[in-house]
Design a protein around this motif. Structure first.
Motif, mmCIF file in Angstrom:
data_model
loop_
_atom_site.group_PDB
_atom_site.id
_atom_site.type_symbol
_atom_site.label_atom_id
_atom_site.label_comp_id
_atom_site.label_asym_id
_atom_site.label_seq_id
_atom_site.Cartn_x
_atom_site.Cartn_y
_atom_site.Cartn_z
ATOM 1 N N TRP A 170 0.846 -1.201 0.000
ATOM 2 C CA TRP A 170 0.000 0.000 0.000
ATOM 3 C C TRP A 170 0.880 1.249 0.000
ATOM 4 N N GLY A 171 0.788 2.052 -1.047
ATOM 5 C CA GLY A 171 1.557 3.280 -1.142
ATOM 6 C C GLY A 171 0.722 4.490 -0.772
ATOM 7 N N SER A 172 1.022 5.621 -1.374
ATOM 8 C CA SER A 172 0.252 6.829 -1.101
ATOM 9 C C SER A 172 -1.160 6.679 -1.661
ATOM 10 N N LEU A 173 -2.050 7.512 -1.161
ATOM 11 C CA LEU A 173 -3.432 7.501 -1.637
ATOM 12 C C LEU A 173 -3.485 7.678 -3.149
ATOM 13 N N ALA A 174 -2.700 8.624 -3.657
ATOM 14 C CA ALA A 174 -2.705 8.914 -5.098
ATOM 15 C C ALA A 174 -2.198 7.726 -5.901
ATOM 16 N N LYS A 175 -1.149 7.066 -5.432
ATOM 17 C CA LYS A 175 -0.556 5.953 -6.183
ATOM 18 C C LYS A 175 -1.485 4.746 -6.209
ATOM 19 N N VAL A 176 -2.132 4.465 -5.096
ATOM 20 C CA VAL A 176 -3.061 3.335 -5.075
ATOM 21 C C VAL A 176 -4.283 3.654 -5.931
ATOM 22 N N ASN A 177 -4.813 4.855 -5.780
ATOM 23 C CA ASN A 177 -5.979 5.252 -6.575
ATOM 24 C C ASN A 177 -5.719 5.152 -8.067
ATOM 25 N N ALA A 178 -4.478 5.421 -8.473
ATOM 26 C CA ALA A 178 -4.135 5.385 -9.899
ATOM 27 C C ALA A 178 -4.260 3.979 -10.472
ATOM 28 N N MET A 179 -4.231 2.971 -9.625
ATOM 29 C CA MET A 179 -4.334 1.582 -10.082
ATOM 30 C C MET A 179 -5.774 1.072 -10.099
#
Length: 231
Positions: free
Chosen positions: A87-96
């Motif tokens: 689990w990374g940053s909110l933005a990085k996870v959301n991008a997937m």
């Protein structure tokens, strides 16, 4: 619109991990979950996944697991579990994420007449395994739970449904600080996972109501790998 929940999917598509080492009932567990999911969940329904989503250690390695979840029907809402090291940053996870799939992290999500909140939680101080290193994480998770619930106040007429990964209560530990926050902020339902194996034979933490809050244990193996309808 129905609301379902199931936690602890423990997927491992990038580097397959044989889950039947935890018991024969775990064999092909995601196929069982997926079959039940596709049979019961419609596009307007919500499925809550309270953590331990993937065994991956890196975000890119979690992609096939996230894709598998995204491909399923309904709106999927997830929080982080203690094994979600990817689990990374909110933005990085959301991008997937795609196909009506969302994560919660210090925020909330309103769908229909409900607003969904959540945080990972942590081992309770009353637990015999609680040590000095746990206190800082525990205190931080109390703050994160409060932040998520505070964000829901912009939807004053919506019912609050909360996800936590760790149990916020236990059989003889119902007046915990997590429970006090949940009661004070008016949570209607709480779903959580984390508990597996032999411990499930000796507990009853499903449909427990205390302080006006209904608590639901939704670990995948506890539910025999079938979604539980919450509302």
């Amino acid at each position: 619109m129905n609301i379902y929940a199931i936690g602890d999917l423990h997927l491992s598509n990038a580097q397959p991990k044989a889950m039947d080492i935890f018991g024969e009932h775990w064999k092909n567990h995601f196929e069982k979950i997926s079959a039940d999911w596709r049979e019961r969940v419609a596009g307007e329904d919500v499925v809550l996944i309270p953590g331990d989503i993937s065994w991956a250690m890196k975000l890119e390695d979690a992609r096939p697991d996230l894709d598998a979840i995204c491909s399923l029907p309904g709106k999927k809402i997830m929080i982080k579990g203690n094994h979600d090291y990817w689990w990374g940053s909110l933005a990085k996870v959301n991008a997937m994420l795609h196909n009506d799939t969302y994560i919660l992290q210090n925020n909330c999500l309103a769908v229909g007449k409900w607003v969904f909140c959540g945080t990972r939680g942590w081992t309770l101080p009353q637990d015999s395994s609680f040590g000095g290193n746990d206190l800082k994480i525990y205190e931080r998770e109390k703050i994160r739970l409060q932040l998520s619930l505070e964000s829901a106040k912009k939807y004053p007429d919506y019912e609050k449904i909360v996800m936590m990964h760790f149990p916020p209560i236990y059989q003889n530990m119902k007046n915990t600080e997590f429970a006090q926050i949940l009661e004070r902020e008016g949570a209607a339902e709480v779903v959580f996972g984390h508990l597996h194996g032999d411990i499930l034979k000796n507990i009853n933490l499903t449909d427990v109501k205390t302080g006006g809050v209904n608590y639901n244990l939704v670990s995948a193996d506890y539910l025999d790998f079938k979604l539980k309808r919450i509302r």
